[in-house]
Design a protein around this motif. Structure first.
Motif, mmCIF file in Angstrom:
data_model
loop_
_atom_site.group_PDB
_atom_site.id
_atom_site.type_symbol
_atom_site.label_atom_id
_atom_site.label_comp_id
_atom_site.label_asym_id
_atom_site.label_seq_id
_atom_site.Cartn_x
_atom_site.Cartn_y
_atom_site.Cartn_z
ATOM 1 N N PRO A 69 44.291 34.945 50.728
ATOM 2 C CA PRO A 69 42.827 34.853 50.788
ATOM 3 C C PRO A 69 42.303 33.465 50.408
ATOM 4 N N VAL A 70 42.999 32.771 49.497
ATOM 5 C CA VAL A 70 42.630 31.402 49.140
ATOM 6 C C VAL A 70 42.791 30.493 50.355
ATOM 7 N N MET A 80 48.213 37.134 46.812
ATOM 8 C CA MET A 80 47.010 36.633 46.150
ATOM 9 C C MET A 80 46.549 35.302 46.737
ATOM 10 N N ILE A 139 43.111 41.751 43.496
ATOM 11 C CA ILE A 139 42.683 40.874 44.590
ATOM 12 C C ILE A 139 41.235 41.168 44.970
ATOM 13 N N ALA A 140 40.881 42.463 44.974
ATOM 14 C CA ALA A 140 39.519 42.853 45.353
ATOM 15 C C ALA A 140 38.503 42.564 44.247
ATOM 16 N N SER A 141 38.904 42.780 42.981
ATOM 17 C CA SER A 141 37.946 42.695 41.885
ATOM 18 C C SER A 141 37.881 41.315 41.234
ATOM 19 N N HIS A 142 38.925 40.507 41.400
ATOM 20 C CA HIS A 142 38.938 39.190 40.766
ATOM 21 C C HIS A 142 39.512 38.162 41.740
ATOM 22 N N PRO A 143 38.801 37.842 42.813
ATOM 23 C CA PRO A 143 39.290 36.795 43.720
ATOM 24 C C PRO A 143 39.405 35.479 42.965
ATOM 25 N N THR A 163 39.237 31.643 41.886
ATOM 26 C CA THR A 163 38.103 30.723 41.967
ATOM 27 C C THR A 163 38.563 29.330 42.371
ATOM 28 N N TYR A 164 37.976 28.775 43.427
ATOM 29 C CA TYR A 164 38.368 27.444 43.887
ATOM 30 C C TYR A 164 38.043 26.382 42.842
#
Length: 245
Positions: free
Chosen positions: A125-126, A122, A87-91, A93-94
């Motif tokens: 945050p989106v 996951m 979650i921290a390293s690969h948020p 992508t919209y």
């Protein structure tokens, strides 16, 4: 299903429902975002290739979603630490245009939900980035043991199984008194949500699925196409014709 909702059969009818609905529900993976969250997690845990093959089967409808979910998590065995790290390293992508579309829907007075077979940890945050309240997210939840090792997933979540998005939307309509709801997504589980969703819009902006194109009269390749529809003036007589279908 006893929902009193009939699946619309023309593009004009789906567009009319989209313009006038009370709420829009978006799938997340390969719809609101360009990745499949479970594939991102799998790659991080060293099981990317074999899990991606299962994902393709699930999204195309060739295997039941709950079977695919269970088998993929057996392969991944994600720990709490691995989940936090990805979650921290690969948020995620919209998808291009989704933030603008959600803002336009909200300006139009529509409620916006995320209804996903992905993982809440996951997806929240989106939702935050889209301005969608976390309580307006329906998604699966991963469980962990005290030592952080994988302990399974919440089987009580409707989106953990095939047909679950229909259950979720039925509950949302009842809980919030929503007169009409549209489901937007790229996969078979999204199409299954109509009914009780009043319309299903297929989204192919990330992956075009021929099987899904056959399940809806309106299949779009961009979020911009949906946003443009919100302000389009219906053709003369189009509203009446759509409303009667």
């Amino acid at each position: 299903m006893g929902t009193g909702v009939e699946r619309p059969t023309t593009k004009a009818a789906v567009q009319h429902i989209f313009r006038t609905c009370a709420a829009v529900c978006f799938d997340v993976d390969s719809t609101a975002v360009v990745e499949e969250g479970i594939d991102v997690l799998a790659a991080h845990c060293g099981a990317g290739e074999v899990v991606a093959a299962w994902t393709a089967k699930a999204m195309g409808g060739s295997v039941p979603f709950d079977v695919a979910l269970q088998e993929r998590l057996k392969l991944i065995q994600p720990s709490a630490a691995a989940l936090a790290d990805v979650i921290a390293s690969h948020p995620l992508t919209y998808s291009p245009g989704v933030q603008s579309l959600v803002a336009a829907l909200k300006r139009d007075g529509k409620r916006v939900f995320l209804v996903s077979g992905g993982f809440r940890q996951m997806i929240e945050p989106v939702a935050d980035g889209l301005g969608i309240a976390r309580e307006d997210v329906v998604a699966n939840r991963l469980f962990f043991n005290e030592d952080g090792s994988f302990a399974g997933f919440d089987r009580d979540e409707p989106t953990s199984r095939s047909g679950g998005k229909a259950v979720a939307i039925g509950r949302l309509k009842a809980a919030h008194g929503l007169s009409s709801v549209v489901m937007v997504g790229d996969g078979a589980t999204d199409a299954e949500a109509c009914p009780p969703a009043d319309a299903f819009i297929g989204y192919g902006g990330v992956v075009e699925r021929e099987a899904i194109k056959k399940l809806t009269p309106w299949y779009v390749l961009s979020m911009a196409e949906l946003e443009a529809e919100l302000t389009r003036s219906p053709e003369l007589g189009g509203e009446a014709a759509a409303a009667s279908l």
